[in-house]
Design a protein around this motif. Sequence first.
Motif, PDB file in Angstrom:
ATOM      1  N   ARG A  54     -14.757 -17.897   6.340  1.00 58.01           N
ATOM      2  CA  ARG A  54     -13.598 -17.899   5.461  1.00 58.01           C
ATOM      3  C   ARG A  54     -13.229 -16.482   5.034  1.00 58.01           C
ATOM      4  O   ARG A  54     -14.094 -15.613   4.907  1.00 58.01           O
ATOM      5  N   LEU A  55     -11.951 -16.262   4.815  1.00 53.11           N
ATOM      6  CA  LEU A  55     -11.409 -15.082   4.149  1.00 53.11           C
ATOM      7  C   LEU A  55     -11.919 -13.756   4.708  1.00 53.11           C
ATOM      8  O   LEU A  55     -12.574 -12.983   4.012  1.00 53.11           O
ATOM      9  N   PRO A  56     -11.629 -13.448   5.963  1.00 52.55           N
ATOM     10  CA  PRO A  56     -11.943 -12.106   6.469  1.00 52.55           C
ATOM     11  C   PRO A  56     -11.114 -11.061   5.731  1.00 52.55           C
ATOM     12  O   PRO A  56      -9.994 -11.322   5.300  1.00 52.55           O
ATOM     13  N   THR A  57     -11.650  -9.868   5.608  1.00 54.38           N
ATOM     14  CA  THR A  57     -10.940  -8.809   4.895  1.00 54.38           C
ATOM     15  C   THR A  57      -9.809  -8.258   5.754  1.00 54.38           C
ATOM     16  O   THR A  57      -9.758  -8.455   6.970  1.00 54.38           O
ATOM     17  N   GLY A  58      -8.917  -7.518   5.103  1.00 52.71           N
ATOM     18  CA  GLY A  58      -7.819  -6.898   5.832  1.00 52.71           C
ATOM     19  C   GLY A  58      -8.308  -5.925   6.884  1.00 52.71           C
ATOM     20  O   GLY A  58      -7.749  -5.844   7.985  1.00 52.71           O
ATOM     21  N   ALA A  59      -9.371  -5.173   6.575  1.00 50.48           N
ATOM     22  CA  ALA A  59      -9.910  -4.217   7.540  1.00 50.48           C
ATOM     23  C   ALA A  59     -10.465  -4.933   8.767  1.00 50.48           C
ATOM     24  O   ALA A  59     -10.296  -4.467   9.902  1.00 50.48           O
ATOM     25  N   VAL A  60     -11.136  -6.057   8.560  1.00 55.15           N
ATOM     26  CA  VAL A  60     -11.659  -6.840   9.681  1.00 55.15           C
ATOM     27  C   VAL A  60     -10.514  -7.350  10.544  1.00 55.15           C
ATOM     28  O   VAL A  60     -10.557  -7.281  11.780  1.00 55.15           O
ATOM     29  N   LEU A  61      -9.475  -7.862   9.901  1.00 56.33           N
ATOM     30  CA  LEU A  61      -8.331  -8.371  10.650  1.00 56.33           C
ATOM     31  C   LEU A  61      -7.651  -7.269  11.448  1.00 56.33           C
ATOM     32  O   LEU A  61      -7.245  -7.479  12.595  1.00 56.33           O
ATOM     33  N   ASP A  62      -7.527  -6.087  10.863  1.00 56.38           N
ATOM     34  CA  ASP A  62      -6.916  -4.972  11.590  1.00 56.38           C
ATOM     35  C   ASP A  62      -7.770  -4.577  12.787  1.00 56.38           C
ATOM     36  O   ASP A  62      -7.236  -4.234  13.852  1.00 56.38           O
ATOM     37  N   GLY A  63      -9.097  -4.620  12.632  1.00 54.24           N
ATOM     38  CA  GLY A  63      -9.974  -4.311  13.751  1.00 54.24           C
ATOM     39  C   GLY A  63      -9.833  -5.321  14.872  1.00 54.24           C
ATOM     40  O   GLY A  63      -9.799  -4.952  16.059  1.00 54.24           O
ATOM     41  N   ILE A  64      -9.727  -6.589  14.511  1.00 51.01           N
ATOM     42  CA  ILE A  64      -9.548  -7.631  15.524  1.00 51.01           C
ATOM     43  C   ILE A  64      -8.192  -7.481  16.200  1.00 51.01           C
ATOM     44  O   ILE A  64      -8.062  -7.656  17.417  1.00 51.01           O
ATOM     45  N   ALA A  65      -7.154  -7.171  15.416  1.00 48.04           N
ATOM     46  CA  ALA A  65      -5.819  -6.981  15.992  1.00 48.04           C
ATOM     47  C   ALA A  65      -5.840  -5.858  17.033  1.00 48.04           C
ATOM     48  O   ALA A  65      -5.246  -5.973  18.108  1.00 48.04           O
ATOM     49  N   ALA A  66      -6.534  -4.765  16.726  1.00 53.92           N
ATOM     50  CA  ALA A  66      -6.634  -3.659  17.682  1.00 53.92           C
ATOM     51  C   ALA A  66      -7.433  -4.086  18.917  1.00 53.92           C
ATOM     52  O   ALA A  66      -7.079  -3.745  20.045  1.00 53.92           O
ATOM     53  N   ALA A  67      -8.511  -4.847  18.695  1.00 53.64           N
ATOM     54  CA  ALA A  67      -9.353  -5.285  19.813  1.00 53.64           C
ATOM     55  C   ALA A  67      -8.597  -6.193  20.766  1.00 53.64           C
ATOM     56  O   ALA A  67      -8.805  -6.157  21.982  1.00 53.64           O
ATOM     57  N   LEU A  68      -7.713  -7.020  20.225  1.00 55.77           N
ATOM     58  CA  LEU A  68      -6.953  -7.969  21.043  1.00 55.77           C
ATOM     59  C   LEU A  68      -5.605  -7.412  21.500  1.00 55.77           C
ATOM     60  O   LEU A  68      -4.806  -8.134  22.092  1.00 55.77           O
ATOM     61  N   LEU A  69      -5.357  -6.128  21.193  1.00 54.60           N
ATOM     62  CA  LEU A  69      -4.115  -5.457  21.600  1.00 54.60           C
ATOM     63  C   LEU A  69      -2.883  -6.189  21.082  1.00 54.60           C
ATOM     64  O   LEU A  69      -1.886  -6.346  21.783  1.00 54.60           O
ATOM     65  N   LEU A  70      -2.937  -6.634  19.837  1.00 55.21           N
ATOM     66  CA  LEU A  70      -1.809  -7.346  19.250  1.00 55.21           C
ATOM     67  C   LEU A  70      -0.681  -6.374  18.930  1.00 55.21           C
ATOM     68  O   LEU A  70      -0.912  -5.218  18.567  1.00 55.21           O
ATOM     69  N   THR A  71       0.542  -6.854  19.042  1.00 55.47           N
ATOM     70  CA  THR A  71       1.694  -6.080  18.603  1.00 55.47           C
ATOM     71  C   THR A  71       1.753  -6.094  17.078  1.00 55.47           C
ATOM     72  O   THR A  71       1.030  -6.855  16.413  1.00 55.47           O
ATOM     73  N   GLU A  72       2.618  -5.285  16.493  1.00 53.22           N
ATOM     74  CA  GLU A  72       2.730  -5.260  15.037  1.00 53.22           C
ATOM     75  C   GLU A  72       3.140  -6.617  14.471  1.00 53.22           C
ATOM     76  O   GLU A  72       2.549  -7.073  13.484  1.00 53.22           O
ATOM     77  N   PRO A  73       4.154  -7.314  15.043  1.00 52.78           N
ATOM     78  CA  PRO A  73       4.452  -8.659  14.520  1.00 52.78           C
ATOM     79  C   PRO A  73       3.272  -9.618  14.652  1.00 52.78           C
ATOM     80  O   PRO A  73       3.052 -10.451  13.771  1.00 52.78           O
ATOM     81  N   GLU A  74       2.490  -9.488  15.725  1.00 54.80           N
ATOM     82  CA  GLU A  74       1.331 -10.368  15.891  1.00 54.80           C
ATOM     83  C   GLU A  74       0.224 -10.018  14.899  1.00 54.80           C
ATOM     84  O   GLU A  74      -0.487 -10.898  14.417  1.00 54.80           O
ATOM     85  N   ARG A  75       0.084  -8.733  14.569  1.00 50.68           N
ATOM     86  CA  ARG A  75      -0.888  -8.344  13.543  1.00 50.68           C
ATOM     87  C   ARG A  75      -0.497  -8.941  12.194  1.00 50.68           C
ATOM     88  O   ARG A  75      -1.342  -9.467  11.449  1.00 50.68           O
ATOM     89  N   THR A  76       0.801  -8.890  11.880  1.00 56.82           N
ATOM     90  CA  THR A  76       1.279  -9.501  10.637  1.00 56.82           C
ATOM     91  C   THR A  76       1.030 -11.003  10.647  1.00 56.82           C
ATOM     92  O   THR A  76       0.622 -11.594   9.642  1.00 56.82           O
ATOM     93  N   TYR A  77       1.269 -11.624  11.794  1.00 58.95           N
ATOM     94  CA  TYR A  77       1.028 -13.060  11.938  1.00 58.95           C
ATOM     95  C   TYR A  77      -0.450 -13.377  11.727  1.00 58.95           C
ATOM     96  O   TYR A  77      -0.800 -14.359  11.063  1.00 58.95           O
TER      97      TYR A  77
END
Length: 285
Positions: A60-83
């Motif tokens: 539950r409740l990953p931190t914003g820093a964790v989510l940003d790290g995952i977004a970078a790892a998965l090569l998400l676009t900026e809209p996908e990172r926001t999603y």
Amino acid sequence: MSETPLSAFLRARRLGLLPADAGLATGPRRRTPGLRREEVAVRAGISADYYARLEQGRQRLPTGAVLDGIAAALLLTEPERTYLHGLARLRTAPTAADTDGPPTVDATATALLASLDRSPAFVTGPRFDLLAWNPYAAALMAGPASRPALERNLLWQVFCCPYGSAESANHAPTGSIGADLVAGLRAQHADRPDDRELAALVALLCARSPQFAALWARHRAAPPRQGRLALHHPDLDTEILDYTVLGLPGAGRHLFVYLPTSGVRERDPFRRLREGPAARPAARR
């Protein structure tokens, strides 16, 4: 635990990412598509066990820093990172925006539609429901006012209406109007897990269109953008239309305008839309 919207998104995007895209070698021992969980965890700077719990819906409740790290790892676009961030803070209680009844179109948007008297134009809501349209758009979409509520929808027009659904170019995995609309639907509903009308629309489209179901399963998220629509319409003197999308005030409101492609603008391909079925060439006997 059962799959959550966050875990479904993470799994779909991990499996859809080619190892080469992430700078990883491919070889005969790689038995599954996409990246391994351990590879995503290393790229995101978190433990493999923590990432596995996220993807299994047990964390539950990953931190914003964790989510940003995952977004970078998965090569998400900026809209996908926001999603992704939106999925992590999903609410469960409906808000006024969910319960105030059908959305409306303000006087300014209505006047704008009336001023677009040379091209089909229409306004959509958060689920791409058709809220208002000019006469050209009504003719192009076979009279949306007379259709059931679930069919007064741009996604239904692209995936289920005979004029556009038969065109494979409309449903390509990337760069198509279908892919963009599906991504837009996800992007606008990251924080609305209890939207029953959205669930009904998705269920209808998945049942009617394998192409929609495949695109929905990709878990792409991005705002709608301009592109091209391919269609066969008896009152349209072209098979390809460009379209542009403008954001309007109000949650999820967009104005779509269809335009002739540069090669056919001089022919006035909308002439028969203005004149109606009487302008069609007589059928040969």
